[in-house]
Scaffold this motif. Structure first.
Motif, PDB file in Angstrom:
ATOM      1  N   HIS A  28       0.822  -1.212   0.000  1.00 16.92           N
ATOM      2  CA  HIS A  28       0.000   0.000   0.000  1.00 16.92           C
ATOM      3  C   HIS A  28       0.858   1.265   0.000  1.00 16.92           C
ATOM      4  CE1 HIS A  28      -4.041  -1.610   0.089  1.00 16.92           C
ATOM      5  NE2 HIS A  28      -3.618  -2.539   0.946  1.00 16.92           N
ATOM      6  N   VAL A  29       1.999   1.225   0.682  1.00 16.97           N
ATOM      7  CA  VAL A  29       2.905   2.368   0.656  1.00 16.97           C
ATOM      8  C   VAL A  29       3.381   2.606  -0.776  1.00 16.97           C
ATOM      9  CG1 VAL A  29       5.198   3.213   1.352  1.00 16.97           C
ATOM     10  CG2 VAL A  29       3.671   2.190   3.059  1.00 16.97           C
ATOM     11  N   ILE A  30       3.795   1.535  -1.439  1.00 16.36           N
ATOM     12  CA  ILE A  30       4.280   1.648  -2.822  1.00 16.36           C
ATOM     13  C   ILE A  30       3.190   2.198  -3.736  1.00 16.36           C
ATOM     14  CG2 ILE A  30       5.038   0.289  -4.830  1.00 16.36           C
ATOM     15  CD1 ILE A  30       6.543  -1.500  -2.755  1.00 16.36           C
ATOM     16  N   ALA A  31       1.949   1.772  -3.489  1.00 12.05           N
ATOM     17  CA  ALA A  31       0.822   2.239  -4.312  1.00 12.05           C
ATOM     18  C   ALA A  31       0.361   3.644  -3.929  1.00 12.05           C
ATOM     19  CB  ALA A  31      -0.346   1.257  -4.186  1.00 12.05           C
ATOM     20  N   GLY A  32       0.930   4.187  -2.847  1.00  3.14           N
ATOM     21  CA  GLY A  32       0.535   5.531  -2.424  1.00  3.14           C
ATOM     22  C   GLY A  32      -0.703   5.558  -1.542  1.00  3.14           C
ATOM     23  N   ASN A  33      -1.132   4.410  -1.076  1.00  2.36           N
ATOM     24  CA  ASN A  33      -2.302   4.321  -0.194  1.00  2.36           C
ATOM     25  C   ASN A  33      -1.832   4.392   1.261  1.00  2.36           C
ATOM     26  OD1 ASN A  33      -3.836   3.820  -2.529  1.00  2.36           O
ATOM     27  ND2 ASN A  33      -3.490   1.628  -2.347  1.00  2.36           N
ATOM     28  N   PHE A  34      -1.437   5.571   1.674  1.00  2.00           N
ATOM     29  CA  PHE A  34      -0.794   5.725   2.968  1.00  2.00           C
ATOM     30  C   PHE A  34      -1.739   5.484   4.147  1.00  2.00           C
ATOM     31  CE2 PHE A  34       1.763   8.641   0.181  1.00  2.00           C
ATOM     32  CZ  PHE A  34       2.796   7.729  -0.016  1.00  2.00           C
ATOM     33  N   LYS A  35      -2.987   5.881   4.023  1.00  2.68           N
ATOM     34  CA  LYS A  35      -3.936   5.655   5.122  1.00  2.68           C
ATOM     35  C   LYS A  35      -4.172   4.158   5.333  1.00  2.68           C
ATOM     36  CE  LYS A  35      -6.337  10.030   5.077  1.00  2.68           C
ATOM     37  NZ  LYS A  35      -7.605  10.734   5.036  1.00  2.68           N
ATOM     38  N   LEU A  82       7.001   4.367   6.015  1.00  2.00           N
ATOM     39  CA  LEU A  82       5.767   5.155   5.907  1.00  2.00           C
ATOM     40  C   LEU A  82       6.030   6.625   6.235  1.00  2.00           C
ATOM     41  CD1 LEU A  82       2.775   4.995   5.232  1.00  2.00           C
ATOM     42  CD2 LEU A  82       2.330   4.387   7.611  1.00  2.00           C
ATOM     43  N   ARG A 126       8.031   8.219   3.347  1.00  3.70           N
ATOM     44  CA  ARG A 126       7.199   8.413   2.153  1.00  3.70           C
ATOM     45  C   ARG A 126       6.135   9.496   2.339  1.00  3.70           C
ATOM     46  NH1 ARG A 126       7.455   4.205  -1.783  1.00  3.70           N
ATOM     47  NH2 ARG A 126       6.034   5.524  -2.954  1.00  3.70           N
ATOM     48  N   THR A 127       5.784   9.818   3.583  1.00  4.82           N
ATOM     49  CA  THR A 127       4.771  10.848   3.825  1.00  4.82           C
ATOM     50  C   THR A 127       5.393  12.163   4.291  1.00  4.82           C
ATOM     51  OG1 THR A 127       4.362  10.005   6.077  1.00  4.82           O
ATOM     52  CG2 THR A 127       2.931   9.182   4.303  1.00  4.82           C
TER      53      THR A 127
END
Length: 156
Positions: A11-18, A44, A47-48
Motif C-alpha cells: 500500500h505504501v508503494i501504491a501511495g495508499n498511505f492511510k 511510511l 514516504r509521507t
C-alpha cells in the motif's frame, strides 16, 4: 506480523498511505517491537514527508539494535536527502556489517560522502581501502580501477 507489514508495504508503494497506516497499527498491536514493524513505520514516515520523526525513530532503532536491510537503506537515503551525513554513514556501516555482500558498495558510498561532502581525505582514503579489502580477490582489480586516481595511488 510479517504478512501485515508486507501488505502495508504494498500500500505504501501504491501511495495508499492511510491503508498502510491501518495495517501498521494492526501489526504494532500484535508485536510492537518487531523489526519489520519498526522498518515499516520508518518507510511510511519517509514516504509521507515526516523526515524528522523518521530520523528520530531510525536513531532509536540503531541504538536498540533493531534494524533490517530496508531500514538501513531507507536511513541512508534519508541521510542523503536531508544532508545528515552521520546518519547516512552509520546506516551504510550497519549494512556493511549485516550484509557483507553489499560492503564494497557501502564503503564506496561512505568514501564518496567523506570525499565530496565532508572533505575529509583521510577518512575517504580509509573507506576506499576498506572497499578494496571487502572485494573478493577475483574482483579487486576492478574495484581498484573504480577508485578515483588521487585515492588509488595511495592504496595499500
Amino acid at each position: 506480523v510479517a504478512m501485515l507489514t508486507n501488505v502495508a508495504r504494498g500500500h505504501v508503494i501504491a501511495g495508499n498511505f492511510k491503508t498502510a497506516q491501518s495495517y501498521l497499527e494492526r501489526a504494532k498491536a500484535i508485536q510492537p517491537a518487531a523489526v519489520s514493524v519498526r522498518s515499516l513505520e520508518v518507510v511510511l514516515q519517509v514516504r509521507t514527508g515526516q523526515d524528522a520523526h523518521a530520523s528520530k525513530l531510525i536513531r532509536e532503532s540503531f541504538l536498540q539494535g533493531l534494524y533490517d536491510y530496508d531500514l538501513v537503506n531507507n536511513a541512508y537515503r534519508l541521510g542523503l536527502r536531508s544532508r545528515d551525513w552521520a546518519l547516512a554513514i552509520e546506516a551504510l556501516g550497519l549494512r556493511n556489517r549485516g550484509w557483507p555482500a553489499q560492503a564494497v558498495d557501502g564503503w564506496f558510498k561512505i568514501a564518496e560522502i567523506y570525499a565530496t561532502e565532508l572533505h575529509d581525505e583521510t577518512l575517504a582514503q580509509q573507506a576506499f581501502q576498506a572497499a578494496l579489502e571487502a572485494a573478493p580477490k577475483a574482483y579487486r582489480e576492478n574495484v581498484r580501477q573504480n577508485i578515483p586516481q588521487p585515492y588509488r595511488a595511495k592504496l595499500e
